[in-house]
Design an enzyme around this catalytic site. Structure first.
Site, PDB file in Angstrom:
ATOM      1  N   CYS A  31      10.258   1.157   2.284  1.00 51.45           N
ATOM      2  CA  CYS A  31      11.093  -0.001   2.759  1.00 51.45           C
ATOM      3  C   CYS A  31      12.510   0.288   2.752  1.00 51.45           C
ATOM      4  CB  CYS A  31      10.997  -1.292   1.884  1.00 51.45           C
ATOM      5  SG  CYS A  31      11.182  -0.794   0.355  1.00 51.45           S
ATOM      6  N   TRP A  67       0.779  -1.491   0.011  1.00 51.64           N
ATOM      7  CA  TRP A  67      -0.090   0.155   0.215  1.00 51.64           C
ATOM      8  C   TRP A  67       0.731   1.118   0.078  1.00 51.64           C
ATOM      9  CZ3 TRP A  67       2.025   2.511   3.896  1.00 51.64           C
ATOM     10  CH2 TRP A  67       2.510   1.624   5.077  1.00 51.64           C
ATOM     11  N   ASN A  68       1.929   1.178   0.131  1.00 54.25           N
ATOM     12  CA  ASN A  68       2.577   2.366   0.519  1.00 54.25           C
ATOM     13  C   ASN A  68       3.255   3.338  -0.667  1.00 54.25           C
ATOM     14  OD1 ASN A  68       4.715   0.334  -0.189  1.00 54.25           O
ATOM     15  ND2 ASN A  68       6.108   1.130   1.218  1.00 54.25           N
ATOM     16  N   GLY A  98       6.398  -6.649  -0.352  1.00 57.28           N
ATOM     17  CA  GLY A  98       5.895  -6.389   0.886  1.00 57.28           C
ATOM     18  C   GLY A  98       6.587  -6.708   2.044  1.00 57.28           C
ATOM     19  N   SER A  99       5.896  -7.130   3.104  1.00 59.70           N
ATOM     20  CA  SER A  99       6.597  -7.717   4.292  1.00 59.70           C
ATOM     21  C   SER A  99       7.693  -9.017   3.973  1.00 59.70           C
ATOM     22  CB  SER A  99       5.828  -7.874   5.481  1.00 59.70           C
ATOM     23  OG  SER A  99       4.927  -8.815   5.280  1.00 59.70           O
ATOM     24  N   GLU A 113      10.691  -8.534  -3.089  1.00 59.68           N
ATOM     25  CA  GLU A 113      11.128  -6.962  -2.570  1.00 59.68           C
ATOM     26  C   GLU A 113      10.657  -6.959  -1.207  1.00 59.68           C
ATOM     27  OE1 GLU A 113      13.425  -5.812  -5.837  1.00 59.68           O
ATOM     28  OE2 GLU A 113      13.340  -5.402  -3.970  1.00 59.68           O
ATOM     29  N   LEU A 114      11.350  -7.193  -0.265  1.00 65.82           N
ATOM     30  CA  LEU A 114      10.796  -7.059   1.342  1.00 65.82           C
ATOM     31  C   LEU A 114      11.102  -6.169   2.116  1.00 65.82           C
ATOM     32  CD1 LEU A 114      11.265 -11.063   1.363  1.00 65.82           C
ATOM     33  CD2 LEU A 114       9.353  -9.791   0.463  1.00 65.82           C
ATOM     34  N   LYS A 157      -2.477  -8.360  -7.987  1.00 61.89           N
ATOM     35  CA  LYS A 157      -3.311  -8.105  -6.707  1.00 61.89           C
ATOM     36  C   LYS A 157      -2.776  -6.982  -5.905  1.00 61.89           C
ATOM     37  CE  LYS A 157      -3.394  -9.048  -2.574  1.00 61.89           C
ATOM     38  NZ  LYS A 157      -4.203  -7.803  -2.327  1.00 61.89           N
ATOM     39  N   PRO A 158      -3.624  -5.796  -6.141  1.00 62.64           N
ATOM     40  CA  PRO A 158      -2.887  -4.746  -5.253  1.00 62.64           C
ATOM     41  C   PRO A 158      -3.131  -4.648  -3.895  1.00 62.64           C
ATOM     42  CG  PRO A 158      -4.921  -3.988  -6.155  1.00 62.64           C
ATOM     43  CD  PRO A 158      -4.690  -5.315  -6.724  1.00 62.64           C
ATOM     44  N   GLU A 207      11.689  -2.706  11.602  1.00 64.44           N
ATOM     45  CA  GLU A 207      11.322  -1.694  10.608  1.00 64.44           C
ATOM     46  C   GLU A 207      10.245  -0.776  11.487  1.00 64.44           C
ATOM     47  OE1 GLU A 207       9.775  -3.091   6.859  1.00 64.44           O
ATOM     48  OE2 GLU A 207      11.166  -1.699   5.944  1.00 64.44           O
TER      49      GLU A 207
HETATM   50  N1  LIG Z   1      11.190  -4.064  -0.485  1.00 65.57           N
HETATM   51  C1  LIG Z   1      10.327  -3.209  -0.955  1.00 65.57           C
HETATM   52  O1  LIG Z   1      10.355  -2.548  -2.030  1.00 65.57           O
HETATM   53  C2  LIG Z   1       9.185  -2.695  -0.068  1.00 65.57           C
HETATM   54  C3  LIG Z   1       9.008  -3.479   1.030  1.00 65.57           C
HETATM   55  N2  LIG Z   1       7.845  -3.275   1.785  1.00 65.57           N
HETATM   56  C4  LIG Z   1       7.592  -3.969   3.074  1.00 65.57           C
HETATM   57  O2  LIG Z   1       6.108  -4.229   3.427  1.00 65.57           O
HETATM   58  C5  LIG Z   1       5.705  -4.118   4.796  1.00 65.57           C
HETATM   59  C6  LIG Z   1       4.407  -3.037   4.572  1.00 65.57           C
HETATM   60  O3  LIG Z   1       3.779  -3.233   3.519  1.00 65.57           O
HETATM   61  P1  LIG Z   1       2.427  -4.026   3.748  1.00 65.57           P
HETATM   62  O4  LIG Z   1       1.517  -3.892   2.430  1.00 65.57           O
HETATM   63  O5  LIG Z   1       1.769  -3.907   4.968  1.00 65.57           O
HETATM   64  O6  LIG Z   1       2.957  -5.509   3.685  1.00 65.57           O
HETATM   65  P2  LIG Z   1       2.113  -6.887   3.604  1.00 65.57           P
HETATM   66  O7  LIG Z   1       3.343  -7.972   3.259  1.00 65.57           O
HETATM   67  O8  LIG Z   1       1.450  -7.118   4.672  1.00 65.57           O
HETATM   68  O9  LIG Z   1       1.145  -6.869   2.295  1.00 65.57           O
HETATM   69  C7  LIG Z   1       1.875  -6.802   0.749  1.00 65.57           C
HETATM   70  C8  LIG Z   1       1.057  -7.296   0.092  1.00 65.57           C
HETATM   71  O10 LIG Z   1       0.825  -8.589   0.344  1.00 65.57           O
HETATM   72  C9  LIG Z   1      -0.436  -9.038   0.220  1.00 65.57           C
HETATM   73  N3  LIG Z   1      -0.714 -10.215   1.142  1.00 65.57           N
HETATM   74  C10 LIG Z   1      -0.763 -10.306   2.490  1.00 65.57           C
HETATM   75  N4  LIG Z   1      -0.704 -11.503   2.967  1.00 65.57           N
HETATM   76  C11 LIG Z   1      -1.065 -12.196   1.948  1.00 65.57           C
HETATM   77  C12 LIG Z   1      -1.248 -13.735   1.603  1.00 65.57           C
HETATM   78  N5  LIG Z   1      -1.153 -14.345   2.700  1.00 65.57           N
HETATM   79  N6  LIG Z   1      -1.148 -14.178   0.425  1.00 65.57           N
HETATM   80  C13 LIG Z   1      -0.958 -13.307  -0.547  1.00 65.57           C
HETATM   81  N7  LIG Z   1      -0.812 -11.811  -0.516  1.00 65.57           N
HETATM   82  C14 LIG Z   1      -0.750 -11.353   1.043  1.00 65.57           C
HETATM   83  C15 LIG Z   1      -1.310  -7.851   0.959  1.00 65.57           C
HETATM   84  O11 LIG Z   1      -2.805  -7.866   0.598  1.00 65.57           O
HETATM   85  P3  LIG Z   1      -3.627  -7.129   1.499  1.00 65.57           P
HETATM   86  O12 LIG Z   1      -3.406  -5.800   1.372  1.00 65.57           O
HETATM   87  O13 LIG Z   1      -5.156  -7.558   1.069  1.00 65.57           O
HETATM   88  O14 LIG Z   1      -3.515  -7.702   2.959  1.00 65.57           O
HETATM   89  C16 LIG Z   1      -0.570  -6.772   0.214  1.00 65.57           C
HETATM   90  O15 LIG Z   1      -1.056  -6.729  -1.247  1.00 65.57           O
HETATM   91  C17 LIG Z   1       6.769  -3.382   5.305  1.00 65.57           C
HETATM   92  O16 LIG Z   1       7.601  -4.405   5.974  1.00 65.57           O
HETATM   93  C18 LIG Z   1       7.778  -2.831   4.263  1.00 65.57           C
HETATM   94  O17 LIG Z   1       9.286  -2.643   4.472  1.00 65.57           O
HETATM   95  C19 LIG Z   1       6.778  -2.554   1.300  1.00 65.57           C
HETATM   96  C20 LIG Z   1       7.146  -1.863   0.300  1.00 65.57           C
HETATM   97  C21 LIG Z   1       8.291  -2.030  -0.552  1.00 65.57           C
HETATM   98  O1  LIG Z   2       7.842   0.753  -1.302  1.00 63.85           O
HETATM   99  C1  LIG Z   2       8.997   1.305  -1.119  1.00 63.85           C
HETATM  100  O2  LIG Z   2       9.557   1.444  -0.162  1.00 63.85           O
HETATM  101  C2  LIG Z   2       9.610   1.656  -2.177  1.00 63.85           C
HETATM  102  O3  LIG Z   2      10.347   0.557  -3.007  1.00 63.85           O
HETATM  103  C3  LIG Z   2      10.443   2.607  -1.918  1.00 63.85           C
HETATM  104  S1  LIG Z   2      11.185   3.412  -3.540  1.00 63.85           S
HETATM  105  O4  LIG Z   2      11.138   2.520  -4.598  1.00 63.85           O
HETATM  106  O5  LIG Z   2      10.366   4.692  -3.742  1.00 63.85           O
HETATM  107  O6  LIG Z   2      12.575   3.873  -3.301  1.00 63.85           O
END
Ligand SMILES: NC(=O)C1=CN([C@@H]2O[C@H](COP(=O)(O)OP(=O)(O)OC[C@H]3O[C@@H](n4cnc5c(N)ncnc54)[C@H](OP(=O)(O)O)[C@@H]3O)[C@@H](O)[C@H]2O)C=CC1
Ligand SMILES: O=C(O)[C@H](O)CS(=O)(=O)O
Length: 476
Positions: free
Chosen positions: A283, A150-151, A227-228, A249-250, A174-175, A380
């Site tokens: 992230c 979502w960020n 995501g996470s 990308e975690l 899937k957003p 984090e």
């Molecule tokens: N490395 C990078 O570039 C980035 C890393 N992050 C990391 O993500 C975290 C915050 O973002 P956040 O969105 O809360 O992360 P989440 O991992 O909770 O969610 C990310 C996506 O995964 C989906 N999701 C969650 N659980 C499942 C599952 N069991 N199966 C399939 N899809 C699933 C979510 O759907 P739903 O929304 O429906 O729950 C969402 O679309 C932080 O740790 C951050 O560091 C965030 C952005 C960029």
């Molecule tokens: O979700 C994030 O944090 C992004 O990957 C950061 S960036 O791509 O804008 O640096």
């Protein structure tokens, strides 16, 4: 409702709904802004089938034809920057100025991969035998599942669909449930750009239900997730039985190091940019700030002064620099990290409490006296809190910086050339910002090491994860 806003999913070129809905709220007010369908597993399966069917003729088009469609897509995103930015701020909360920048950044991935589409080169290699010729083909990997956070509701999507479409793949996206409208609006513009029906599908709803179908499908050959780390690891395991190619990308835990020989004013600017962008919800945010003993006190004083000036307001308000956090859970985590640090001896230099605006607004905060044992050093924060640690030597701070299972972004300010090389080479991270707090561009390979993920997105490396190499041994 803007004409780009859809309360429906995009499956096989049609906007469809369902019997159940998910409500989306505005983080600044907590008020609902709309709803999206809770797509079923069957609808997700339909989207996979549509992507598989649509990619066959799409992959047969010339690279130049694919590039031309993607170029039109890029131009439409730019032409709709204002509407897309307004929608993004409404659902995610970031300041409009940041949302506008994100739309340009997101469009940049489509622009870049429209160009890269024409440079997916194979090879003719020196043969092992006089009667053989070795040819290497690069072909689209197949149907791609993309799951995004979502960020950055627009850029994290185009960072995946750009290379996938350029390589000739079909996509099921899937957003995040909290920010679906930016993704659906990108679906509207994809149709307008001339992407064939079924090539890009956007499904919203239960992450687990949709994720189960995407990860278990043998038609889906690639999963790209942002995501996470917790969810990424789960998806990694779910993909194992069908041997998918993964991009992950975690999470991160970026160190931001200021050495005695740094340009202190530049370091303060860089720390503000890295720490407080998107209210600290990125992230690659500076999650730990290390100040060398010789400049520590002056740096803390200047950082706190600059932090206290940041304007906290709803993203739609002119001049807003810090918007609301995404939800109450995010506010609670920020409070927990501050409370834990204070309980172990840290002190608040500025901020430290919720903002007078209430709700999900939090006052940008600087803590001093922070140590490695505190939760804010290990986890984090994903919020507007800058924890400052004091250190003495270069070796000591490299060890502290690397004392984390994560390795996505890192930053340091120094001017001694030898130090710059030693620290850049010594830090365990996929990205190192030297004398800058901003590293994000579609032109560079973005990704992490250790628990921060697999693969790289953007740059000339970014399309590699969306093609398969085929070795053709030609008897002549
Ligand atoms: N490395 C990078 O570039 C980035 C890393 N992050 C990391 O993500 C975290 C915050 O973002 P956040 O969105 O809360 O992360 P989440 O991992 O909770 O969610 C990310 C996506 O995964 C989906 N999701 C969650 N659980 C499942 C599952 N069991 N199966 C399939 N899809 C699933 C979510 O759907 P739903 O929304 O429906 O729950 C969402 O679309 C932080 O740790 C951050 O560091 C965030 C952005 C960029
Ligand atoms: O979700 C994030 O944090 C992004 O990957 C950061 S960036 O791509 O804008 O640096």
């Amino acid at each position: 409702m803007s004409d780009l806003m859809r309360e429906a999913c995009l499956i096989d070129g049609r906007w469809v709904t369902g019997e159940q809905w998910i409500t989306v709220d505005n983080p600044a007010s907590g008020e609902p802004i709309g709803r999206v369908p809770r797509c079923t597993g069957a609808q997700t399966a339909q989207a996979i089938e549509a992507a598989a069917r649509a990619m066959v003729p799409w992959a047969k088009r010339t690279a130049k034809e694919r590039a031309q469609v993607l170029r039109r897509y890029y131009e439409l995103i730019i032409a709709n920057q204002e509407a897309l930015a307004a929608l993004l701020t409404r659902e995610q909360g970031k300041p409009l100025a940041e949302a506008r920048s994100e739309i340009v950044y997101a469009a940049g991935f489509i622009e870049w991969f429209a160009e890269e589409a024409k440079r997916v080169y194979g090879d003719v290699l020196p043969s092992h035998a006089a009667d053989k010729r070795i040819v290497v083909l690069k072909q689209p990997i197949g149907v791609v599942a993309a799951i995004t956070p979502w960020n950055f509701p627009a850029a994290m999507i185009t960072r995946k669909i750009g290379p996938a479409l350029a390589a000739g793949c079909g996509v099921v996206l899937k957003p995040a449930s909290q920010t679906p409208f930016s993704a659906l609006a990108l679906g509207v513009l994809a149709q307008e750009a001339g992407l064939p029906d079924g090539l890009l599908n956007v499904v919203t709803g239960s992450a687990a239900e949709i994720g189960d179908v995407l990860t278990s499908s043998e038609t889906v050959r690639k999963l790209s997730f942002t995501g996470s780390t917790e969810v990424g690891a789960r998806l990694y395991a779910q993909c194992a039985p069908s041997i998918k190619k993964l991009s992950l990308e975690l999470g991160g835990n970026a160190p931001f190091i200021v050495f005695d020989d740094a340009d202190l004013d530049a370091a303060v600017v860089g720390a503000i940019q890295s720490k407080f962008r998107n209210a600290g919800q990125t992230c690659v945010c500076a999650n730990r700030i290390y100040a060398q003993a010789g400049i520590h006190d002056a740096f803390v004083e200047r950082l706190a002064a600059a932090t206290a000036k940041l304007h906290v307001a709803a993203g739609t308000e002119a001049g807003s620099e810090i918007g609301p956090l995404i939800d109450e859970k995010a506010v609670a985590k920020v409070r927990e990290h501050i409370a834990d640090a204070l309980s172990q001896g840290a002190r608040v230099v500025t901020g430290g409490q919720a903002h007078a605006l209430g709700g999900r607004f939090f006052t940008p905060t600087v803590l001093a006296g922070v140590t490695q044992s505190m939760a804010i050093a290990r986890e984090e924060t994903f919020g507007p809190v800058a924890p400052v640690f004091r250190f003495d030597s270069e070796d000591e701070v490299i060890a502290m910086a690397n004392d984390t299972p994560f390795g996505l972004a890192s930053y340091f300010y120094a001017r001694d050339l030898g130090r710059v090389w030693r620290v850049a080479e010594g830090i365990e991270a996929g990205i190192v910002g030297v004398n800058t707090g901003l590293i994000s561009t579609e032109l560079a390979p973005f990704g992490g090491v250790k628990l921060s993920g697999l693969g790289r997105e953007g740059s000339r490396y970014g399309i590699d994860d969306y093609v398969e190499l085929k070795y053709v041994c030609l008897g002549v």
